[in-house]
Design a protein around this motif. Structure first.
Motif, PDB file in Angstrom:
ATOM      1  N   ALA A  57       0.823  -1.204   0.000  1.00  0.00           N
ATOM      2  CA  ALA A  57       0.000   0.000   0.000  1.00  0.00           C
ATOM      3  C   ALA A  57       0.862   1.261   0.000  1.00  0.00           C
ATOM      4  O   ALA A  57       0.554   2.246  -0.689  1.00  0.00           O
ATOM      5  N   LEU A  58       1.960   1.235   0.746  1.00  0.00           N
ATOM      6  CA  LEU A  58       2.845   2.392   0.793  1.00  0.00           C
ATOM      7  C   LEU A  58       3.512   2.617  -0.565  1.00  0.00           C
ATOM      8  O   LEU A  58       3.665   3.762  -1.012  1.00  0.00           O
ATOM      9  N   HIS A  59       3.911   1.525  -1.241  1.00  0.00           N
ATOM     10  CA  HIS A  59       4.506   1.655  -2.577  1.00  0.00           C
ATOM     11  C   HIS A  59       3.491   2.234  -3.565  1.00  0.00           C
ATOM     12  O   HIS A  59       3.835   3.067  -4.409  1.00  0.00           O
ATOM     13  N   SER A  60       2.256   1.779  -3.476  1.00  0.00           N
ATOM     14  CA  SER A  60       1.226   2.268  -4.389  1.00  0.00           C
ATOM     15  C   SER A  60       0.996   3.771  -4.195  1.00  0.00           C
ATOM     16  O   SER A  60       0.903   4.529  -5.165  1.00  0.00           O
ATOM     17  N   LYS A  61       0.925   4.195  -2.943  1.00  0.00           N
ATOM     18  CA  LYS A  61       0.743   5.626  -2.664  1.00  0.00           C
ATOM     19  C   LYS A  61       1.968   6.421  -3.097  1.00  0.00           C
ATOM     20  O   LYS A  61       1.850   7.536  -3.607  1.00  0.00           O
ATOM     21  N   ALA A  62       3.163   5.840  -2.920  1.00  0.00           N
ATOM     22  CA  ALA A  62       4.386   6.532  -3.329  1.00  0.00           C
ATOM     23  C   ALA A  62       4.427   6.699  -4.847  1.00  0.00           C
ATOM     24  O   ALA A  62       4.873   7.735  -5.351  1.00  0.00           O
ATOM     25  N   ALA A  63       3.965   5.681  -5.589  1.00  0.00           N
ATOM     26  CA  ALA A  63       3.946   5.777  -7.051  1.00  0.00           C
ATOM     27  C   ALA A  63       3.061   6.932  -7.496  1.00  0.00           C
ATOM     28  O   ALA A  63       3.445   7.741  -8.358  1.00  0.00           O
ATOM     29  N   GLU A  64       1.878   7.023  -6.919  1.00  0.00           N
ATOM     30  CA  GLU A  64       0.960   8.098  -7.299  1.00  0.00           C
ATOM     31  C   GLU A  64       1.515   9.460  -6.896  1.00  0.00           C
ATOM     32  O   GLU A  64       1.422  10.436  -7.663  1.00  0.00           O
ATOM     33  N   LEU A  65       2.103   9.534  -5.712  1.00  0.00           N
ATOM     34  CA  LEU A  65       2.659  10.795  -5.236  1.00  0.00           C
ATOM     35  C   LEU A  65       3.797  11.257  -6.141  1.00  0.00           C
ATOM     36  O   LEU A  65       3.882  12.436  -6.516  1.00  0.00           O
ATOM     37  N   LYS A  66       4.666  10.342  -6.536  1.00  0.00           N
ATOM     38  CA  LYS A  66       5.778  10.707  -7.417  1.00  0.00           C
ATOM     39  C   LYS A  66       5.291  11.045  -8.825  1.00  0.00           C
ATOM     40  O   LYS A  66       5.851  11.925  -9.491  1.00  0.00           O
ATOM     41  N   TYR A  67       4.270  10.324  -9.284  1.00  0.00           N
ATOM     42  CA  TYR A  67       3.742  10.607 -10.618  1.00  0.00           C
ATOM     43  C   TYR A  67       3.250  12.046 -10.701  1.00  0.00           C
ATOM     44  O   TYR A  67       3.561  12.763 -11.662  1.00  0.00           O
ATOM     45  N   TRP A  68       2.485  12.478  -9.704  1.00  0.00           N
ATOM     46  CA  TRP A  68       1.957  13.841  -9.724  1.00  0.00           C
ATOM     47  C   TRP A  68       3.013  14.883  -9.389  1.00  0.00           C
ATOM     48  O   TRP A  68       2.770  16.078  -9.505  1.00  0.00           O
ATOM     49  N   ASN A  69       4.187  14.439  -8.956  1.00  0.00           N
ATOM     50  CA  ASN A  69       5.299  15.365  -8.727  1.00  0.00           C
ATOM     51  C   ASN A  69       6.362  15.242  -9.810  1.00  0.00           C
ATOM     52  O   ASN A  69       7.526  15.586  -9.602  1.00  0.00           O
ATOM     53  N   ALA A  70       5.956  14.708 -10.994  1.00  0.00           N
ATOM     54  CA  ALA A  70       6.784  14.674 -12.206  1.00  0.00           C
ATOM     55  C   ALA A  70       8.060  13.852 -12.041  1.00  0.00           C
ATOM     56  O   ALA A  70       9.120  14.198 -12.564  1.00  0.00           O
ATOM     57  N   SER A  96       7.488   3.532 -11.859  1.00  0.00           N
ATOM     58  CA  SER A  96       7.225   2.121 -12.168  1.00  0.00           C
ATOM     59  C   SER A  96       7.843   1.196 -11.141  1.00  0.00           C
ATOM     60  O   SER A  96       7.315   0.111 -10.882  1.00  0.00           O
ATOM     61  N   SER A  97       8.977   1.577 -10.562  1.00  0.00           N
ATOM     62  CA  SER A  97       9.582   0.719  -9.543  1.00  0.00           C
ATOM     63  C   SER A  97       8.637   0.541  -8.365  1.00  0.00           C
ATOM     64  O   SER A  97       8.554  -0.546  -7.776  1.00  0.00           O
ATOM     65  N   HIS A  98       7.872   1.591  -8.013  1.00  0.00           N
ATOM     66  CA  HIS A  98       6.889   1.474  -6.930  1.00  0.00           C
ATOM     67  C   HIS A  98       5.669   0.670  -7.380  1.00  0.00           C
ATOM     68  O   HIS A  98       5.121  -0.126  -6.599  1.00  0.00           O
ATOM     69  N   LEU A  99       5.258   0.861  -8.610  1.00  0.00           N
ATOM     70  CA  LEU A  99       4.111   0.091  -9.099  1.00  0.00           C
ATOM     71  C   LEU A  99       4.421  -1.398  -9.118  1.00  0.00           C
ATOM     72  O   LEU A  99       3.588  -2.227  -8.731  1.00  0.00           O
ATOM     73  N   VAL A 100       5.622  -1.749  -9.560  1.00  0.00           N
ATOM     74  CA  VAL A 100       6.015  -3.161  -9.589  1.00  0.00           C
ATOM     75  C   VAL A 100       6.087  -3.713  -8.168  1.00  0.00           C
ATOM     76  O   VAL A 100       5.647  -4.829  -7.900  1.00  0.00           O
ATOM     77  N   ALA A 101       6.635  -2.937  -7.243  1.00  0.00           N
ATOM     78  CA  ALA A 101       6.720  -3.381  -5.853  1.00  0.00           C
ATOM     79  C   ALA A 101       5.335  -3.540  -5.234  1.00  0.00           C
ATOM     80  O   ALA A 101       5.101  -4.448  -4.438  1.00  0.00           O
ATOM     81  N   ALA A 102       4.406  -2.654  -5.622  1.00  0.00           N
ATOM     82  CA  ALA A 102       3.037  -2.743  -5.101  1.00  0.00           C
ATOM     83  C   ALA A 102       2.257  -3.872  -5.752  1.00  0.00           C
ATOM     84  O   ALA A 102       1.354  -4.449  -5.148  1.00  0.00           O
ATOM     85  N   GLY A 103       2.602  -4.203  -6.999  1.00  0.00           N
ATOM     86  CA  GLY A 103       1.905  -5.274  -7.704  1.00  0.00           C
ATOM     87  C   GLY A 103       0.528  -4.890  -8.180  1.00  0.00           C
ATOM     88  O   GLY A 103      -0.325  -5.766  -8.380  1.00  0.00           O
TER      89      GLY A 103
END
Length: 964
Positions: A347-360, A367-374
């Protein structure tokens, strides 16, 4: 200088322990005091208290201890209850009003305490009286840990005790972290500092010197010079973490380098797992965010107040888990994230992916967070994953690229998008796991047959088809590729054509030079590919060598060039340049390893094994073949498994390990493999196994299969496999000498002047099928072909066969095998000298019937000739001369030894074994009356001057040497 003056003291744990011991001695002498210990998490506060309580009890003091807990903070007198419960003696709390006045002035102003009531003052007063009474009779030590969780009444008691302990034998020790926010309880505890007899101890991290002392004590000796500094950097001087690192080092190899193991992971978990604060969430967020892990981003990811985050990050910095707000060591990051439950981590990886995506952030970061989140939280994740996969393939990170594409495939709902993802998966996955490609290949095949597949999809499908021997799919997809509006570049087109021929051989009627088309440079690549394809028809030559070098120098190792490079290396090996072929092979293997392309590496290792086998390094070749088979596993190999299996089978046959060879034959192979070039070589190896195990009929069946396949492809491709020579050898085993001779002559006619390998095989069979008087010359000519090719395996086999062949009927009775000569070939008067490949004289078969001068032997002088005649069988002088006169074989060996040739060089030059060389030299030394090589040259010049004046070099018109 006074020891206790109320100042804030900064101590390492060892120094703080000494300070507390001195404080206890003073209080036991009647100078009571209160010591406040502050430090970061895991800094040793609790350990210091425990050590002091233990030592004080040993000195006769009464010790009381308590640990305040957050779940008891709202319970009145909870800490006082713990003090009573942990006392070794019963404590009587009086019921009377006590001696403490109800109003002690400003010091008892409890307005900052939530829920305070004036009636509660009686309990602290009575408890204070009881403790003061105990301190009059014996030393008393009271220790309270985690003071910031203490209840209100307990805090009031402690403050009242502090006001009254100056002339008592009481010591009070309080501890709490130094990084908490300034709450009401923090303001309250700060009031202790304004009272008398107060001493503040601020714990500091351990120094490098202190870490070194800990190591010396644990190791019973001095550690390596760098180890203390390395452990200090990793543990930050935090006692909890440093102790764990020392424990891991002691349990490991003790090789002078830090060892991060289970003790460190447990220590990190104990450090972070605190129910009262969200330290674990903060540390995990910093570890996951990486370079994005500032206070604001961590607060957004965790939902914690930024001020609280800042305080906790300071605590993590102080403990050594963070360095300037960042996790520095990978082992620390792994230990932090390992403390999270799997679901929480995802869950933390998924939130980190979204947070980084919106921060360019970059696609790779996201993608490294998305893969870790599955999981793919939204539609924006699919193109990000595909882009990251493309970037990963540019840097040869096949594993990450595959993970991104697989995740994108599960999240995509658009069919066109899913087909494009499958194309990329086929292309990427094949490098590391060819069998996994099958899951996506069927959909690509359907798209190809429907004509909807694009260029990258066609390449991916053709790659998959080649590996599995699917000729029909390859051809069909190649036709689709030709209809696309974007043309294929000439290099890729040439690589694909060579890849096709690597698996399926030449097709009848294939044009030597394809239409160059309109693309500039097409003709150059077409000519290069066509030149390389000549190996099917004539083995190696200058044209194939030049084409091979151009391919190797201009084609970068890739999915499309792999087989073209393999074909070029094979061409070099077939033309006698096995050393250069192996150098190229090793270079490409290193590159494949660096780029994590296991499939490339395994295939190239199999090719190298075949080169080693050709050079006669049988054991090493077998080892390499087994290694490359294990590298991929049978389920991943496809039709290319033919090469390592063939090498392994032939190596076992060469060593006489027929049981091991039989095990190789029992290994399952794909049906499609038997219709490829690799399958041809495998079938041929099977036939030779049957010949070696005395089953010639079974061998004939295997060789006839080779015959049928070659004729289906291109009957003129004599170099594919020399099936005629193989059938001839099988017929020899069956006693069909005439048939064997006829097949061998057919092979010789096809191979003449263009295929030395086929010529050598044919000559060897003819030697076995010829009268004894003709065999030596034929064996010698066959050996020269194999030697010119650098084919030590076949050369050794030829030498062994020649040594076992029956001697000429005219040979002297009792002559040794080492003295048997291979007759040179004669030319009749006016007969022109025709050269076959590599300078080997091509003479009519059976023309060499009389004795002739061997390679390297000088023309014999008249005395020498007379000596030979006088020592012929039946001569009266035979016995006398045998003791002092060198035989011709001994002369040849001695001559080369005198010219500083090594035994191995002499063996190679005269086609005899090293052991035979040694025997000849031993007899020569004895006959000449010398001890070794040092005087050999002088003695030969004295006794055999014409022998030495010839310089020992082989004449250009010589034919053969000696066979042992």
């Amino acid at each position: 200088m006074r020891l206790f003056d109320g100042r804030r003291r900064l101590f390492e744990p060892d120094s703080a322990s000494h300070f507390l011991e001195k404080s206890f001695e003073s209080s036991a002498a009647g100078a009571g005091r209160l010591v406040f210990i502050s430090g970061g998490v895991g800094s040793g506060k609790t350990t210091l208290q425990s050590e002091l309580l233990h030592n004080a009890a040993g000195a006769g003091a009464l010790t009381l201890s308590a640990t305040a807990a957050p779940d008891e903070q709202q319970i009145n007198a909870a800490v006082l209850d713990q003090l009573l419960a942990n006392s070794p003696l019963p404590i009587d709390i009086p019921d009377g009003p006590g001696t403490v006045p109800p109003d002690s002035g400003d010091e008892n102003d409890w307005s900052a305490v939530p829920g305070y009531r004036q009636t509660d003052t009686r309990i602290p007063r009575r408890f204070c009286d009881a403790l003061l009474g105990l301190a009059r009779t014996r030393p008393l030590v009271i220790a309270i840990d985690d003071l910031h969780y203490a209840d209100d009444l307990s805090l009031k008691l402690i403050l009242q005790l502090q006001l009254r302990i100056r002339f008592t034998r009481m010591m009070v020790i309080l501890s709490q972290p130094d990084w908490l926010p300034q709450t009401a309880h923090m303001r309250l505890s700060a009031r202790f500092a304004r009272q008398p007899h107060f001493h503040f101890v601020q714990l500091q991290p351990m120094s490098k010197r202190a870490v070194g002392s800990m190591l010396r004590e644990s190791l019973n000796g001095a550690p390596g010079p760098e180890l203390p500094a390395q452990l200090h950097a990793l543990g930050g001087g935090n006692p909890l973490l440093t102790t764990a690192l020392v424990d891991d080092y002691l349990a490991g190899d003790r090789d002078g380098r830090p060892s991060v193991g289970p003790a460190y992971a447990r220590a990190v978990h104990a450090f972070l797992d605190r129910p009262d604060i969200r330290l674990l969430e903060t540390a995990s967020a910093v570890a996951i965010l990486g370079d994005y892990g500032g206070t604001e981003m961590v607060a957004k990811l965790t939902g914690i107040d930024p001020d609280a985050v800042s305080g906790m990050m300071d605590a993590l910095d102080l403990a050594g888990l963070l360095v300037k707000g960042q996790v520095q060591h990978p082992s620390t990051r792994a230990a932090i994230l390992g403390s999270l439950a799997p679901g929480a981590r995802s869950a933390l990886h998924s939130k980190a992916a979204e947070l980084k995506y919106w921060n360019a952030a970059t696609p790779n970061e996201v993608s490294s967070h998305l893969v870790a989140a599955g999981e793919t939280p939204a539609a924006w994740a699919i193109p990000v994953l595909r882009h990251a996969a493309g970037q990963a393939m540019l840097s040869d990170d096949v594993q990450f690229a595959t993970q991104c594409l697989e995740l994108a495939l599960t999240g995509s709902k658009d069919e066109d998008e899913r087909r494009a993802i499958r194309q990329s998966l086929v292309h990427n996955t094949w490098r590391v796991n060819p069998s996994a490609v099958s899951a996506y290949g069927s959909s690509l095949r359907e798209a190809a047959y429907a004509g909807t597949l694009d260029g990258p999809g066609c390449f991916a499908l053709m790659r998959h088809a080649l590996w599995h021997g699917d000729r029909q799919t390859f051809v069909r997809t190649q036709q689709v590729l030709g209809t696309l509006p974007t043309s294929v570049d000439p290099q890729t087109e040439a690589e694909l054509q060579l890849a096709y021929q690597w698996y399926f051989g030449p097709a009848a009627g294939t044009k030597e030079h394809a239409d160059s088309g309109s693309h500039p440079g097409s003709a150059l690549w077409d000519r290069t590919a066509a030149g390389l394809m000549q190996i099917w028809h004539g083995g190696g030559n200058e044209t194939t060598d030049a084409s091979a070098e151009r391919i190797l120098q201009n084609c970068r190792l890739s999915d499309t060039s792999l087989e073209a490079l393999a074909m070029a290396i094979t061409a070099l090996a077939r033309s006698g340049r096995s050393d250069r072929a192996e150098r190229w092979c090793k270079r490409l293997i290193r590159e494949a390893d660096q780029r994590s392309a296991v499939t490339w590496q395994a295939m190239l290792e199999g090719l190298r094994a075949s080169i080693l086998l050709q050079r006669g390094e049988v054991a090493v070749a077998a080892e390499r073949a087994r290694a490359c088979l294990d590298m991929l596993g049978e389920h991943n190999w496809g039709v290319s498994i033919a090469q390592p299996l063939t090498v392994l089978l032939l190596a076992d046959i060469a060593r006489g390990s027929y049981d091991d060879a039989a095990k190789v034959l029992r290994r399952p192979v794909p049906d499609a493999m038997l219709e490829t070039v690799g399958g041809l070589t495998y079938l041929r190896a099977c036939g030779h196994f049957y010949l070696a195990t005395k089953r010639p009929l079974a061998a004939v069946s295997e060789f006839q299969k080779c015959q049928q396949l070659v004729r289906e492809w291109d009957a003129t491709a004599a170099s594919l496999v020399p099936w005629r020579s193989d059938l001839a050898e099988a017929n020899l085993h069956l006693g069909n000498t005439a048939m064997a001779r006829d097949l061998a002559r057919q092979q010789l006619d096809l191979s003449a002047e263009k295929d030395p390998y086929g010529s050598g095989l044919a000559l060897r069979v003819l030697a076995q099928a010829s009268p004894p008087g003709e065999r030596s010359a034929l064996f010698a000519r066959a050996a020269e072909f194999f030697q010119a090719l650098g084919d030590q395996l076949e050369l050794d086999r030829t030498v062994r066969m020649a040594g076992k062949a029956p001697r000429n009927a005219t040979a002297p009775r009792g002559s040794r095998p080492g003295d048997q000569r291979w007759p040179a070939e004669r030319r009749g008067p006016g007969e022109s000298r025709k050269l076959s490949p590599r300078g080997v004289p091509a003479q009519p078969l059976g023309s060499g019937r009389g004795p002739a001068q061997p390679v390297g032997a000088p023309a014999r002088s008249a005395p020498a000739a007379r000596t030979e005649r006088s020592t012929a069988p039946g001569s009266k002088q035979t016995e006398a001369h045998d003791a002092t006169v060198l035989s011709e074989a001994e002369q040849r060996v001695a001559q080369l030894a005198a010219l500083d040739h090594t035994n191995r060089q002499i063996s190679s030059r005269l086609f005899i074994t090293v052991s035979t060389v040694e025997q000849h030299l031993t007899r020569a030394y004895k006959k000449l009356g010398i001890s070794g090589r040092s005087t050999l040259s002088k003695e030969l010049w004295t006794r055999y001057p014409q022998l030495m004046s010839s310089n020992g070099g082989p004449r250009s018109d010589s034919g053969v040497g000696v066979v042992a």
